[in-house]
Design a protein around this motif. Structure first.
Motif, PDB file in Angstrom:
ATOM      1  N   GLY A 167       0.495  -1.030   0.258  1.00 40.75           N
ATOM      2  CA  GLY A 167      -0.097   0.033  -0.031  1.00 40.75           C
ATOM      3  C   GLY A 167       0.582   1.215  -0.391  1.00 40.75           C
ATOM      4  O   GLY A 167       0.245   2.429  -0.724  1.00 40.75           O
ATOM      5  N   ARG A 168       2.132   1.056   0.749  1.00 37.80           N
ATOM      6  CA  ARG A 168       2.578   1.729   0.805  1.00 37.80           C
ATOM      7  C   ARG A 168       3.849   2.524  -1.245  1.00 37.80           C
ATOM      8  O   ARG A 168       3.350   4.213  -1.253  1.00 37.80           O
ATOM      9  N   GLU A 169       3.611   1.503  -1.526  1.00 39.88           N
ATOM     10  CA  GLU A 169       4.295   2.352  -2.216  1.00 39.88           C
ATOM     11  C   GLU A 169       3.403   2.019  -3.708  1.00 39.88           C
ATOM     12  O   GLU A 169       4.660   2.278  -4.913  1.00 39.88           O
ATOM     13  N   ALA A 170       3.040   1.517  -3.993  1.00 41.88           N
ATOM     14  CA  ALA A 170       2.002   1.267  -4.691  1.00 41.88           C
ATOM     15  C   ALA A 170       1.944   2.346  -6.114  1.00 41.88           C
ATOM     16  O   ALA A 170       1.741   3.235  -5.408  1.00 41.88           O
ATOM     17  N   ASP A 171       2.206   2.281  -7.641  1.00 42.87           N
ATOM     18  CA  ASP A 171       1.186   3.233  -8.191  1.00 42.87           C
ATOM     19  C   ASP A 171       0.145   2.824  -8.328  1.00 42.87           C
ATOM     20  O   ASP A 171      -0.850   4.292  -8.935  1.00 42.87           O
ATOM     21  N   LEU A 172      -0.706   1.952  -8.823  1.00 44.88           N
ATOM     22  CA  LEU A 172      -2.047   1.249  -8.966  1.00 44.88           C
ATOM     23  C   LEU A 172      -2.479   0.779  -8.014  1.00 44.88           C
ATOM     24  O   LEU A 172      -2.230   0.173  -6.865  1.00 44.88           O
ATOM     25  N   ALA A 173      -3.462   0.570  -7.122  1.00 41.82           N
ATOM     26  CA  ALA A 173      -4.728  -0.014  -7.114  1.00 41.82           C
ATOM     27  C   ALA A 173      -5.586  -0.514  -7.381  1.00 41.82           C
ATOM     28  O   ALA A 173      -6.845   0.010  -7.851  1.00 41.82           O
ATOM     29  N   ILE A 174      -6.552  -1.789  -6.818  1.00 41.04           N
ATOM     30  CA  ILE A 174      -7.138  -2.095  -7.383  1.00 41.04           C
ATOM     31  C   ILE A 174      -8.451  -2.275  -5.798  1.00 41.04           C
ATOM     32  O   ILE A 174      -7.984  -2.873  -4.860  1.00 41.04           O
ATOM     33  N   VAL A 175      -9.324  -1.637  -6.351  1.00 43.23           N
ATOM     34  CA  VAL A 175      -9.763  -0.744  -5.381  1.00 43.23           C
ATOM     35  C   VAL A 175     -11.130  -1.343  -5.603  1.00 43.23           C
ATOM     36  O   VAL A 175     -11.970  -1.120  -5.813  1.00 43.23           O
ATOM     37  N   VAL A 193      -6.851   2.530  -9.646  1.00 38.71           N
ATOM     38  CA  VAL A 193      -6.796   3.596  -9.203  1.00 38.71           C
ATOM     39  C   VAL A 193      -5.535   4.188  -8.834  1.00 38.71           C
ATOM     40  O   VAL A 193      -4.637   3.142  -8.489  1.00 38.71           O
ATOM     41  N   ASP A 194      -5.761   4.916  -9.992  1.00 36.30           N
ATOM     42  CA  ASP A 194      -3.731   5.476  -9.053  1.00 36.30           C
ATOM     43  C   ASP A 194      -3.399   5.889  -8.176  1.00 36.30           C
ATOM     44  O   ASP A 194      -4.324   7.101  -7.742  1.00 36.30           O
ATOM     45  N   THR A 195      -3.085   5.935  -7.690  1.00 39.20           N
ATOM     46  CA  THR A 195      -2.263   6.053  -6.363  1.00 39.20           C
ATOM     47  C   THR A 195      -1.871   7.848  -6.175  1.00 39.20           C
ATOM     48  O   THR A 195      -2.183   8.210  -4.998  1.00 39.20           O
ATOM     49  N   VAL A 226     -12.718   7.917  -9.948  1.00 34.89           N
ATOM     50  CA  VAL A 226     -11.734   7.955 -10.426  1.00 34.89           C
ATOM     51  C   VAL A 226     -12.445   7.734 -11.740  1.00 34.89           C
ATOM     52  O   VAL A 226     -13.352   7.890 -12.242  1.00 34.89           O
ATOM     53  N   PRO A 227     -11.795   7.477 -13.586  1.00 36.34           N
ATOM     54  CA  PRO A 227     -13.035   7.871 -14.554  1.00 36.34           C
ATOM     55  C   PRO A 227     -13.672   6.367 -15.012  1.00 36.34           C
ATOM     56  O   PRO A 227     -13.198   5.490 -14.233  1.00 36.34           O
ATOM     57  N   GLU A 228     -14.345   6.917 -15.766  1.00 37.03           N
ATOM     58  CA  GLU A 228     -15.658   5.296 -16.114  1.00 37.03           C
ATOM     59  C   GLU A 228     -14.179   4.141 -16.627  1.00 37.03           C
ATOM     60  O   GLU A 228     -14.695   3.180 -16.895  1.00 37.03           O
ATOM     61  N   ALA A 229     -13.016   4.886 -16.995  1.00 35.60           N
ATOM     62  CA  ALA A 229     -12.295   4.353 -17.940  1.00 35.60           C
ATOM     63  C   ALA A 229     -12.154   2.639 -17.942  1.00 35.60           C
ATOM     64  O   ALA A 229     -11.432   1.780 -17.647  1.00 35.60           O
ATOM     65  N   ASN A 230     -11.857   3.065 -15.682  1.00 29.68           N
ATOM     66  CA  ASN A 230     -11.190   2.518 -15.231  1.00 29.68           C
ATOM     67  C   ASN A 230     -12.146   1.435 -13.744  1.00 29.68           C
ATOM     68  O   ASN A 230     -11.650   1.018 -13.041  1.00 29.68           O
ATOM     69  N   LEU A 231     -13.090   1.105 -14.052  1.00 27.93           N
ATOM     70  CA  LEU A 231     -14.352   0.453 -14.196  1.00 27.93           C
ATOM     71  C   LEU A 231     -13.471  -1.545 -14.510  1.00 27.93           C
ATOM     72  O   LEU A 231     -13.700  -0.836 -15.558  1.00 27.93           O
ATOM     73  N   LEU A 232     -13.409  -2.481 -13.619  1.00 25.28           N
ATOM     74  CA  LEU A 232     -12.735  -2.920 -14.089  1.00 25.28           C
ATOM     75  C   LEU A 232     -14.061  -4.176 -14.144  1.00 25.28           C
ATOM     76  O   LEU A 232     -14.495  -3.995 -12.773  1.00 25.28           O
ATOM     77  N   GLY A 233     -13.994  -4.651 -14.284  1.00 24.90           N
ATOM     78  CA  GLY A 233     -15.164  -5.657 -15.319  1.00 24.90           C
ATOM     79  C   GLY A 233     -16.330  -4.842 -15.438  1.00 24.90           C
ATOM     80  O   GLY A 233     -16.648  -3.800 -15.529  1.00 24.90           O
ATOM     81  N   LYS A 234     -17.506  -6.163 -14.859  1.00 29.59           N
ATOM     82  CA  LYS A 234     -18.501  -4.958 -15.252  1.00 29.59           C
ATOM     83  C   LYS A 234     -19.105  -4.850 -13.548  1.00 29.59           C
ATOM     84  O   LYS A 234     -19.013  -4.769 -12.433  1.00 29.59           O
ATOM     85  N   GLU A 235     -19.926  -3.062 -14.057  1.00 35.96           N
ATOM     86  CA  GLU A 235     -20.545  -2.687 -12.815  1.00 35.96           C
ATOM     87  C   GLU A 235     -21.577  -3.848 -11.469  1.00 35.96           C
ATOM     88  O   GLU A 235     -21.988  -5.367 -12.102  1.00 35.96           O
ATOM     89  N   GLY A 236     -21.444  -4.059 -10.592  1.00 36.67           N
ATOM     90  CA  GLY A 236     -21.927  -4.906  -9.659  1.00 36.67           C
ATOM     91  C   GLY A 236     -21.156  -6.385  -9.937  1.00 36.67           C
ATOM     92  O   GLY A 236     -21.215  -7.119  -9.035  1.00 36.67           O
ATOM     93  N   GLU A 237     -19.820  -6.627 -10.473  1.00 26.27           N
ATOM     94  CA  GLU A 237     -19.638  -7.992 -10.452  1.00 26.27           C
ATOM     95  C   GLU A 237     -17.908  -7.724  -9.441  1.00 26.27           C
ATOM     96  O   GLU A 237     -16.677  -8.606  -9.947  1.00 26.27           O
ATOM     97  N   GLY A 238     -18.147  -6.625  -8.610  1.00 24.82           N
ATOM     98  CA  GLY A 238     -16.622  -6.812  -8.108  1.00 24.82           C
ATOM     99  C   GLY A 238     -16.230  -7.788  -6.965  1.00 24.82           C
ATOM    100  O   GLY A 238     -15.207  -7.939  -7.008  1.00 24.82           O
TER     101      GLY A 238
END
Ligand code: CAA
Length: 391
Positions: A167-175, A193-195, A226-238
């Motif tokens: 968490g301290r060093e990450a450039d990107l996080a899957i949130v 998410v861009d940290t 977080v821009p729309e383009a950064n949604l990973l997978g479908k909405e509700g399938e997190g």
């Protein structure tokens, strides 16, 4: 560790054998000698991670097209064991980037996301973390509270994540965040998410028992856009993204546990051969031989379960149960073997002079993160009982 072909196992082909041999000497020559200093200072091993990246080990299973090494899960398990035998902190840094960050982007991401995010992660130019757990939701991520609010052009995230490795060093996080609490777990979405985003904060760093050179952070999201383009997978399938990801992650942690256990066993064999009591090396004593035999047997049993899970993944079979069994067996074996290793070392094992003291502290977390042993038992039992019902 043997990398020779085994009965019933796929050949480790020449390129994999070369990589594993290269890694073995790198781990022994470059990682292991630094492990004590890393443990004592808690310093993030930047130079080691850079070298692992150059060897293709930060995106091992990512196809070459996206900057990865294009290797299989069995090779990944072997590599994770090798790195973790030298330094368990480095092992988890590598495991999180491979299994918890690259893997879900490769599986659920679109081409644009793979180009933008996966390629730098797989080549090691960027580091990732996986932000699922929260202060009130560790074993039960379905109830997570971090809120996602839809706004023009994307989303705003607010809330707190806990226990986030890298968490301290990450450039990107899957949130993972919930966009609609009324829908329960079907409101959960995954975001990349861009940290460096405004409002993203590392709010606390944990002071830990083991794996001290890897960071474990609390992350605070203060209305992070977080821009729309950064949604990973479908909405509700997190939640599905998270649980699918953890199946693979558990093979990585099982392999980390194997590495810790192997280090403890190797140290015990060496110590028992050198330490003399009653006029002879203690390795001559049957009591010590029984410890060594039990340690070696439990290690090999856990290793075979881990490689079995990895093999199932490589063959495209369902491996949820196999991964849970592997993690359960390997983490409990690691804790048990590390405890025995201290016993073999006697008073010396209780001091920081010997590696088994670190192995003992590092082993404990493998029974906790990426699903506690109790959660692994729930997963195994659910799958076993589903088989009876013919589900
Ligand atoms: N793959 C994909 N989808 C899955 C799945 C899997 N392995 N398991 C379940 N799902 C889906 C189900 O199909 C279901 O979806 P539908 O409702 O659409 O059918 C949904 O997920 C919920 O399934 P369940 O009702 O079975 O899930 P549950 O809420 O009862 O939880 C659990 C099951 C096994 C307890 C699970 O929550 C779990 O594994 N908990 C542990 C979480 C964990 O490992 N946390 C560690 C976080 S990471 C970490 O450690 C930090 C780090 O940095 C290293």
């Amino acid at each position: 560790m043997t990398v020779a072909p085994m009965l019933g196992w796929p050949e480790v082909d020449e390129s994999k054998r070369m990589l594993l041999e290269q890694l073995k000497s790198f781990a022994a020559g470059e990682i292991a000698p630094k492990a004590k200093e890393l443990d004592e200072t808690g310093r993030f091993p930047t130079e080691i991670v850079r070298q692992l990246s150059e060897m293709g080990l930060m995106g091992m299973m990512v196809p070459e097209q996206w900057g990865g090494a294009g290797m299989d899960a069995v090779s990944y398990a072997m590599a994770m064991e090798e790195v973790s035998a030298a330094c368990a902190s480095t092992g988890v840094i590598m495991s999180v980037n491979n299994s918890l960050v690259c893997a879900p982007i490769e599986k659920f991401g679109n081409d644009a996301q793979k180009r933008t995010f996966l390629e730098p992660l797989a080549t090691g130019r960027k580091l990732g973390c996986f932000a699922l757990s929260e202060p009130g939701h560790g074993s039960d991520p379905a109830g997570l509270k971090l809120a996602a609010k839809r706004v023009e052009g994307g989303w705003r995230l607010s809330g707190t994540k806990n226990w986030i490795t890298n968490g301290r060093e990450a450039d990107l996080a899957i949130v993972f965040a919930n966009a609609d609490r009324e829908k329960g777990h079907k409101g959960i979405c995954a975001f990349i998410v861009d940290t460096k985003s405004e409002g993203f904060q590392v709010s606390k760093l944990e002071d830990k028992l083991g794996i001290t050179a890897s960071s474990t952070a609390q992350l605070f999201f203060d209305d992070v856009f977080v821009p729309e383009a950064n949604l990973l997978g479908k909405e509700g399938e997190g939640l599905k993204v998270a649980l699918w990801t953890l199946d693979g992650g558990r093979i990585g942690i099982a392999s980390q546990a194997l590495g810790i256990a192997r280090c403890a066993l190797d140290a015990s064999k060496k110590f028992a051969s050198e330490r003399e009591q009653f006029g002879a090396p203690i390795a001559k004593l049957q009591a010590i031989q029984f410890h060594i035999a039990d340690m070696a047997t439990r290690l090999q049993g856990a290793r075979l379960l881990t490689w079995h899970a990895a093999r199932a993944k490589d063959l495209g079979q369902k491996y949820t149960k196999e991964a849970a069994m592997a993690k359960l067996a390997a983490s409990e074996a690691a804790m048990w073997i590390a405890t025995k290793a201290i016993q073999v070392h006697g008073g010396y094992g209780f001091t920081k002079e010997y590696v088994v003291e670190r192995n003992f502290r590092d082993a404990k977390i493998t029974e906790i993160y990426e699903g506690t042993s109790e959660i692994q038992r729930l997963v195994v039992a659910a799958q076993e009982l589903a088989e009876i019902r013919g589900a």
